[in-house]
Design a protein around this motif. Structure first.
Motif, mmCIF file in Angstrom:
data_model
loop_
_atom_site.group_PDB
_atom_site.id
_atom_site.type_symbol
_atom_site.label_atom_id
_atom_site.label_comp_id
_atom_site.label_asym_id
_atom_site.label_seq_id
_atom_site.Cartn_x
_atom_site.Cartn_y
_atom_site.Cartn_z
ATOM 1 N N THR A 57 16.348 27.364 47.630
ATOM 2 C CA THR A 57 16.822 26.392 46.986
ATOM 3 C C THR A 57 18.248 26.341 47.603
ATOM 4 N N ARG A 58 18.628 27.743 47.981
ATOM 5 C CA ARG A 58 19.677 27.833 47.910
ATOM 6 C C ARG A 58 19.603 27.428 49.420
ATOM 7 N N THR A 59 18.993 27.526 50.410
ATOM 8 C CA THR A 59 19.118 27.169 51.490
ATOM 9 C C THR A 59 19.575 25.397 51.756
ATOM 10 N N LYS A 60 18.841 24.750 50.659
ATOM 11 C CA LYS A 60 18.855 23.596 50.603
ATOM 12 C C LYS A 60 19.992 22.998 50.025
ATOM 13 N N TRP A 61 21.078 23.915 49.323
ATOM 14 C CA TRP A 61 22.206 23.347 48.567
ATOM 15 C C TRP A 61 22.981 24.360 48.963
ATOM 16 N N SER A 62 24.974 24.062 48.926
ATOM 17 C CA SER A 62 25.815 24.629 48.696
ATOM 18 C C SER A 62 26.895 24.458 48.269
ATOM 19 N N TRP A 63 27.848 25.581 48.032
ATOM 20 C CA TRP A 63 28.492 25.033 47.232
ATOM 21 C C TRP A 63 30.159 25.018 47.632
ATOM 22 N N VAL A 64 31.957 24.194 47.845
ATOM 23 C CA VAL A 64 32.609 24.221 48.639
ATOM 24 C C VAL A 64 32.988 24.080 47.205
ATOM 25 N N ALA A 65 34.605 24.892 47.400
ATOM 26 C CA ALA A 65 35.013 24.822 46.658
ATOM 27 C C ALA A 65 36.751 23.810 46.560
ATOM 28 N N LEU A 66 36.929 23.539 45.909
ATOM 29 C CA LEU A 66 37.184 22.162 45.860
ATOM 30 C C LEU A 66 38.750 22.699 45.381
ATOM 31 N N ARG A 67 39.037 23.607 44.279
ATOM 32 C CA ARG A 67 40.087 24.142 43.278
ATOM 33 C C ARG A 67 39.886 25.264 43.030
ATOM 34 N N HIS A 68 41.093 25.963 43.010
ATOM 35 C CA HIS A 68 41.422 27.522 42.122
ATOM 36 C C HIS A 68 42.328 27.403 40.984
ATOM 37 N N GLU A 69 42.448 27.792 39.730
ATOM 38 C CA GLU A 69 43.514 27.651 38.880
ATOM 39 C C GLU A 69 42.878 29.491 37.865
ATOM 40 N N ILE A 70 44.247 30.190 37.957
ATOM 41 C CA ILE A 70 43.984 31.300 37.695
ATOM 42 C C ILE A 70 46.009 31.155 36.874
ATOM 43 N N ASP A 71 44.777 32.283 35.641
ATOM 44 C CA ASP A 71 46.154 32.320 34.641
ATOM 45 C C ASP A 71 46.006 33.754 34.668
ATOM 46 N N TYR A 72 47.406 35.010 34.988
ATOM 47 C CA TYR A 72 46.861 36.297 35.682
ATOM 48 C C TYR A 72 47.907 36.563 33.854
ATOM 49 N N LEU A 73 47.109 37.351 33.109
ATOM 50 C CA LEU A 73 47.989 37.839 31.995
ATOM 51 C C LEU A 73 47.829 39.542 31.618
ATOM 52 N N ARG A 74 47.418 40.149 32.304
ATOM 53 C CA ARG A 74 47.494 41.382 32.637
ATOM 54 C C ARG A 74 47.494 42.128 33.779
ATOM 55 N N PRO A 75 48.191 43.103 34.342
ATOM 56 C CA PRO A 75 47.998 43.866 35.389
ATOM 57 C C PRO A 75 46.772 44.778 35.657
ATOM 58 N N ILE A 76 45.772 44.866 36.789
ATOM 59 C CA ILE A 76 44.581 45.816 36.265
ATOM 60 C C ILE A 76 45.163 46.803 37.641
ATOM 61 N N GLN A 77 45.105 48.241 37.033
ATOM 62 C CA GLN A 77 45.859 49.150 37.596
ATOM 63 C C GLN A 77 44.879 49.665 38.833
ATOM 64 N N PRO A 78 45.724 50.574 39.475
ATOM 65 C CA PRO A 78 44.412 50.979 40.717
ATOM 66 C C PRO A 78 43.126 52.315 40.188
ATOM 67 N N ASP A 79 43.978 51.911 38.912
ATOM 68 C CA ASP A 79 42.707 53.535 38.621
ATOM 69 C C ASP A 79 41.936 53.323 37.451
ATOM 70 N N ALA A 80 42.007 51.417 37.219
ATOM 71 C CA ALA A 80 41.435 50.937 36.463
ATOM 72 C C ALA A 80 39.922 51.423 36.503
ATOM 73 N N ALA A 81 39.281 51.544 35.422
ATOM 74 C CA ALA A 81 37.578 51.699 35.291
ATOM 75 C C ALA A 81 36.573 50.173 35.046
ATOM 76 N N GLY A 82 35.440 49.924 34.576
ATOM 77 C CA GLY A 82 35.073 49.003 34.363
ATOM 78 C C GLY A 82 35.454 47.932 33.977
ATOM 79 N N ILE A 83 36.380 47.064 34.795
ATOM 80 C CA ILE A 83 36.705 46.348 35.090
ATOM 81 C C ILE A 83 35.084 45.365 35.519
ATOM 82 N N VAL A 84 34.577 43.736 34.501
ATOM 83 C CA VAL A 84 34.452 42.985 34.967
ATOM 84 C C VAL A 84 34.414 41.726 34.689
ATOM 85 N N ALA A 85 33.826 40.813 35.527
ATOM 86 C CA ALA A 85 34.443 39.267 35.335
ATOM 87 C C ALA A 85 33.360 38.760 34.256
ATOM 88 N N ARG A 86 33.136 37.730 33.431
ATOM 89 C CA ARG A 86 32.271 37.014 32.229
ATOM 90 C C ARG A 86 32.471 35.541 33.529
#
Length: 141
Positions: A57-86
């Motif tokens: 499936t991944r050989t047949k299809w691909s994705w192209v990014a059209l747009r990214h929009e980001i809201d920054y709510l709280r800075p992440i510090q250099p020593d931060a641990a346990g950061i995840v993306a959902r």
């Protein structure tokens, strides 16, 4: 003005990716640089796609990014641990899918959130293609 905190849809799988803070991510303000977040949005979406679809499936299809929009709510510090993306996806709109991402600290506080718009393309021709119905189920609960 920042939008309300994004909440995962109940009918969609929420895919979780741990994020590492590397020295090159830190800017002169001593927190993760904004450009890094754009890379994370792309990397998290790619990881979700790769985890749910086989090589054929991944050989047949691909994705192209059209747009990214980001809201920054709280800075992440250099020593931060346990950061995840959902991440989860919205409803397909022809060849387009909206992908939602929340980046959270170890306490579950949202540090940033984003919406990316992706377009499904034929991997050989790079022409847009309507998202097949069977491509939605692997992203659903």
């Amino acid at each position: 003005m920042a939008r309300p905190v994004l909440e995962p849809r109940t009918d969609r799988e929420v895919f979780v990716v741990p994020l590492d803070i590397r020295p090159e991510h830190i800017d002169e303000n001593e927190h993760v640089n904004n450009v890094v977040y754009v890379g994370w949005l792309q990397d998290v979406g790619t990881a979700h796609w790769n985890a749910r679809f086989d090589d054929e499936t991944r050989t047949k299809w691909s994705w192209v990014a059209l747009r990214h929009e980001i809201d920054y709510l709280r800075p992440i510090q250099p020593d931060a641990a346990g950061i995840v993306a959902r991440t989860w996806v919205g409803d397909p709109q022809g060849p387009r899918f909206a992908r939602y991402v929340r980046i959270e600290d170890a306490e579950g506080r949202v540090c940033a959130q984003g919406i990316s718009e992706w377009c499904l393309v034929d991997a050989r021709t790079l022409r847009p293609h309507r998202i097949p119905a069977d491509m939605i189920a692997p992203f659903s609960r």
